[in-house]
Design a protein around this motif. Structure first.
Motif, PDB file in Angstrom:
ATOM      1  N   ARG A  17       0.745  -1.003  -0.016  1.00  0.00           N
ATOM      2  CA  ARG A  17      -0.130   0.091   0.137  1.00  0.00           C
ATOM      3  C   ARG A  17       0.870   1.300   0.001  1.00  0.00           C
ATOM      4  NH1 ARG A  17      -5.275  -0.290  -2.028  1.00  0.00           N
ATOM      5  NH2 ARG A  17      -6.671  -1.637  -0.578  1.00  0.00           N
ATOM      6  N   ASP A  18       2.070   1.129   0.328  1.00  0.00           N
ATOM      7  CA  ASP A  18       2.884   2.332   0.739  1.00  0.00           C
ATOM      8  C   ASP A  18       3.851   2.537  -0.628  1.00  0.00           C
ATOM      9  OD1 ASP A  18       2.220   3.280   3.176  1.00  0.00           O
ATOM     10  OD2 ASP A  18       3.875   2.150   4.125  1.00  0.00           O
ATOM     11  N   LEU A  19       3.755   1.626  -1.641  1.00  0.00           N
ATOM     12  CA  LEU A  19       4.474   1.734  -2.905  1.00  0.00           C
ATOM     13  C   LEU A  19       4.030   2.529  -3.961  1.00  0.00           C
ATOM     14  CD1 LEU A  19       5.410  -2.182  -3.500  1.00  0.00           C
ATOM     15  CD2 LEU A  19       7.072  -0.099  -2.326  1.00  0.00           C
ATOM     16  N   THR A  20       4.809   3.701  -4.294  1.00  0.00           N
ATOM     17  CA  THR A  20       4.484   4.406  -5.632  1.00  0.00           C
ATOM     18  C   THR A  20       5.613   4.199  -6.623  1.00  0.00           C
ATOM     19  OG1 THR A  20       5.584   6.309  -4.818  1.00  0.00           O
ATOM     20  CG2 THR A  20       3.359   6.041  -4.183  1.00  0.00           C
ATOM     21  N   SER A  21       5.334   5.073  -7.746  1.00  0.00           N
ATOM     22  CA  SER A  21       6.553   4.831  -8.607  1.00  0.00           C
ATOM     23  C   SER A  21       7.849   5.124  -8.374  1.00  0.00           C
ATOM     24  CB  SER A  21       6.074   5.722 -10.151  1.00  0.00           C
ATOM     25  OG  SER A  21       5.661   6.943  -9.606  1.00  0.00           O
ATOM     26  N   GLU A  22       8.055   6.086  -7.215  1.00  0.00           N
ATOM     27  CA  GLU A  22       9.244   6.138  -6.857  1.00  0.00           C
ATOM     28  C   GLU A  22      10.002   5.145  -6.054  1.00  0.00           C
ATOM     29  OE1 GLU A  22       9.691   8.482  -2.769  1.00  0.00           O
ATOM     30  OE2 GLU A  22       7.531   8.423  -2.399  1.00  0.00           O
ATOM     31  N   HIS A  23       9.426   3.932  -5.840  1.00  0.00           N
ATOM     32  CA  HIS A  23       9.998   2.859  -5.427  1.00  0.00           C
ATOM     33  C   HIS A  23      10.381   1.937  -6.297  1.00  0.00           C
ATOM     34  CE1 HIS A  23       7.616   4.183  -1.913  1.00  0.00           C
ATOM     35  NE2 HIS A  23       8.619   4.305  -1.366  1.00  0.00           N
ATOM     36  N   ILE A  24      10.172   2.037  -7.754  1.00  0.00           N
ATOM     37  CA  ILE A  24      10.440   1.336  -8.828  1.00  0.00           C
ATOM     38  C   ILE A  24      11.876   0.987  -9.031  1.00  0.00           C
ATOM     39  CG2 ILE A  24      10.584   0.922 -11.316  1.00  0.00           C
ATOM     40  CD1 ILE A  24       7.759   2.425 -11.447  1.00  0.00           C
ATOM     41  N   PRO A  25      12.811   1.954  -8.697  1.00  0.00           N
ATOM     42  CA  PRO A  25      14.244   1.496  -8.888  1.00  0.00           C
ATOM     43  C   PRO A  25      14.613   0.333  -7.761  1.00  0.00           C
ATOM     44  CG  PRO A  25      14.091   3.775  -9.105  1.00  0.00           C
ATOM     45  CD  PRO A  25      12.514   3.261  -8.647  1.00  0.00           C
ATOM     46  N   LEU A  26      14.242   0.811  -6.650  1.00  0.00           N
ATOM     47  CA  LEU A  26      14.416  -0.197  -5.432  1.00  0.00           C
ATOM     48  C   LEU A  26      13.849  -1.553  -5.702  1.00  0.00           C
ATOM     49  CD1 LEU A  26      14.705  -1.039  -2.385  1.00  0.00           C
ATOM     50  CD2 LEU A  26      12.286  -0.072  -1.817  1.00  0.00           C
ATOM     51  N   LEU A  27      12.666  -1.819  -6.242  1.00  0.00           N
ATOM     52  CA  LEU A  27      12.145  -2.908  -6.617  1.00  0.00           C
ATOM     53  C   LEU A  27      12.931  -3.589  -7.656  1.00  0.00           C
ATOM     54  CD1 LEU A  27       8.067  -1.794  -6.172  1.00  0.00           C
ATOM     55  CD2 LEU A  27       9.401  -3.392  -4.879  1.00  0.00           C
ATOM     56  N   GLN A  28      13.181  -2.848  -8.632  1.00  0.00           N
ATOM     57  CA  GLN A  28      13.917  -3.541  -9.842  1.00  0.00           C
ATOM     58  C   GLN A  28      15.267  -3.963  -9.372  1.00  0.00           C
ATOM     59  OE1 GLN A  28      13.475  -0.258 -12.783  1.00  0.00           O
ATOM     60  NE2 GLN A  28      12.122  -1.375 -13.804  1.00  0.00           N
ATOM     61  N   ASN A  29      15.990  -3.403  -8.460  1.00  0.00           N
ATOM     62  CA  ASN A  29      17.245  -3.689  -7.965  1.00  0.00           C
ATOM     63  C   ASN A  29      17.123  -4.802  -7.117  1.00  0.00           C
ATOM     64  OD1 ASN A  29      20.125  -2.757  -7.511  1.00  0.00           O
ATOM     65  ND2 ASN A  29      19.561  -2.638  -5.262  1.00  0.00           N
ATOM     66  N   ILE A  30      15.971  -5.004  -6.123  1.00  0.00           N
ATOM     67  CA  ILE A  30      15.820  -6.209  -5.420  1.00  0.00           C
ATOM     68  C   ILE A  30      15.744  -7.350  -6.359  1.00  0.00           C
ATOM     69  CG2 ILE A  30      14.164  -7.558  -3.837  1.00  0.00           C
ATOM     70  CD1 ILE A  30      14.008  -4.845  -2.576  1.00  0.00           C
ATOM     71  N   PHE A  31      14.720  -7.357  -7.397  1.00  0.00           N
ATOM     72  CA  PHE A  31      14.492  -8.158  -8.352  1.00  0.00           C
ATOM     73  C   PHE A  31      15.786  -8.656  -9.034  1.00  0.00           C
ATOM     74  CE2 PHE A  31      12.621  -9.534 -12.576  1.00  0.00           C
ATOM     75  CZ  PHE A  31      12.024 -10.585 -12.120  1.00  0.00           C
ATOM     76  N   GLN A  32      16.603  -7.649  -9.772  1.00  0.00           N
ATOM     77  CA  GLN A  32      17.560  -8.021 -10.475  1.00  0.00           C
ATOM     78  C   GLN A  32      18.877  -8.694  -9.574  1.00  0.00           C
ATOM     79  OE1 GLN A  32      17.065  -7.908 -13.717  1.00  0.00           O
ATOM     80  NE2 GLN A  32      18.911  -8.893 -13.799  1.00  0.00           N
ATOM     81  N   LYS A  33      19.306  -7.770  -8.587  1.00  0.00           N
ATOM     82  CA  LYS A  33      20.290  -8.407  -7.840  1.00  0.00           C
ATOM     83  C   LYS A  33      19.970  -9.673  -6.905  1.00  0.00           C
ATOM     84  CE  LYS A  33      22.950  -4.360  -8.028  1.00  0.00           C
ATOM     85  NZ  LYS A  33      23.383  -2.834  -7.397  1.00  0.00           N
TER      86      LYS A  33
END
Lengths: 298, 298
Positions: B192-208
């Protein structure tokens, strides 16, 4: 046997010749066999039935009991119940094709990433080439088969559907309730074909399906998981209704899509499922997986 | 009975008086009972035994068969096998204490519908009042605890994370691989707290996260299910990595959200998880469920 079932004069399955165990599950108490029945290729699925609360007293008093272990307050036994209280659900596919055999063969799965354009260039051509038959679905919709199993029907040809128990559910208890709503409207192959024009159909299935299940099984919506599969196992729109808490096969996040999410996504973007990248598992022997590999997409 | 077992002169369990079904599983074919046995409190567990390949021929030839349904190439039957081939494993705890009874008591779950405004008016106040401690999470991030369990770390305080095995995984085999990535960034309670500003964080977790798991366990991305829970079990952003095909607890569609879907949804609508109606299960004894009931939302 129950009132609605027919007793076979002899056990026609006793002639089954097993050629291979396709898979088995110690947890589910099931086994999938490939073999021959009366000279034809056949697949047979055996699965023990859930323990029913309403027959417990008879089960406990009518069984033979063997003590296995006793330690302090703990004892274990092997209980041998009367046969009519301890049945095995048996499904036979005969004659079975290569495809049936493959379907039940335990296989590793791989997660595939399907972009909107992958669907157009890889998945759709594959589905069209295969010409998967949905004649058995049409038999149900036209009451040529399984008419006595129908739990509810809305006969409208645009938004209507037929609701009936899934084969996996023996209907003896609601703990593993599993019903399928099959759309009367034809030509909707899967999630990928859905646009905002289908919202009334989806809402109708959701609303009337829930109501029918409440009426028939006294199961409120707050106990239901309502979802579509992608990829589906057959390319005619159908919706799964299973009991929350029952770990139905195929209810994992990588294959199931909650109907409420699907409706919301189409409401906010009519092309959501045409454009979205979708992930789903495919078995190692699935022809579609080879196509993704050939296209360099895996 | 088998050579090592002792046959009871009579069925001592026939006197069992059931007072409650503590839990049951249609999938596992098991049932957990509370009751009385010879005047003492007792817990009894019944579970059907797996189907054994080595007794299949005898099972098929020695059973009574009832035809249930026939449609095209498909038939279903109810098979009644000889009792000695179809046992039920029975465990008795007697005398049983209150603790034994509680241990086997299942809590029912209910599906809750949480609109965006329900989150603001019901769920968020509840989370804030409860002041659920995430100190143990901070201990991990600060290496004050479990430092030796860390599989990978990206120390960046905005997009970084710590990857470590979930407690449920004993790390003895990769069949049930289960790791958790915990965000270094604090204050993101849930989806519920996620917005587009967190996309880099989510992509980083996914990738690394994927790369670390490939390196450490030789497990490619196509064998992984990567997702968030809603509701989460603790309110600090974390991502689950489990092996595809392993039916990890909580990987069902009503609780799990694929990370790839979350990223796409935020890309197309930065407010997706602020505004969307989300469905999730809550146990009967969950305080949040009472709040939804009090608000007339169940």
């Amino acid at each position: 046997g129950g009132g609605q079932t027919e007793e076979s004069p002899e056990n026609v399955l006793s002639g089954f010749q097993t050629s291979a165990v396709l898979s088995d599950s110690a947890r589910d108490k099931s086994i999938f066999l490939h073999g021959q029945l009366a000279g034809q290729e056949a697949v047979m699925i055996l699965e023990k039935t859930p323990i029913r609360e309403d027959s417990l007293a008879e089960l406990l008093s009518g069984s033979k009991l063997n003590l296995e272990m006793r330690n302090d307050i703990y004892s274990t036994y092997r209980l041998q119940p009367p046969p009519h209280l301890n049945e095995i659900k048996t499904t036979v596919v005969c004659p079975a094709t290569e495809k049936h055999v493959k379907k039940y063969q335990r296989q590793e799965s791989f997660l595939v990433e399907e972009r909107g354009d992958d669907y157009q260039s890889i998945t759709l051509p594959y589905i069209q080439e295969q010409r998967f038959s949905v004649q058995w679905v049409y038999n149900i919709l036209e009451k040529k088969a399984e008419a006595d199993r129908i739990v509810y029907e809305d006969p409208d040809q645009t938004v209507g559907f037929v609701l009936l128990p899934d084969f996996k559910w023996d209907q003896k208890q609601v703990d593993d309730l599993y019903l399928i709503a099959i759309s009367h409207q034809r030509g909707i192959k899967s999630l990928r074909d859905l646009t905002s024009e289908h919202i009334p159909l989806l809402q109708n299935i959701f609303q009337k399906g829930k109501e029918a299940i409440l009426q028939r099984y006294n199961m409120p919506f707050s106990k239901l998981r309502v979802y579509l599969h992608y990829q589906p196992s057959y390319y005619h729109l159908h919706v799964h209704f299973t009991k929350l808490g029952y770990e139905a096969p195929g209810c994992s996040v990588e294959r199931a899509h909650l109907l409420t999410d699907v409706i919301q996504n189409l409401q906010s973007d009519p092309q959501y499922y045409k454009t979205r990248t979708l992930h789903f598992p495919l078995r190692a022997d699935d022809g579609l997986l080879s196509r993704f590999k050939d296209a360099g997409r895996l």
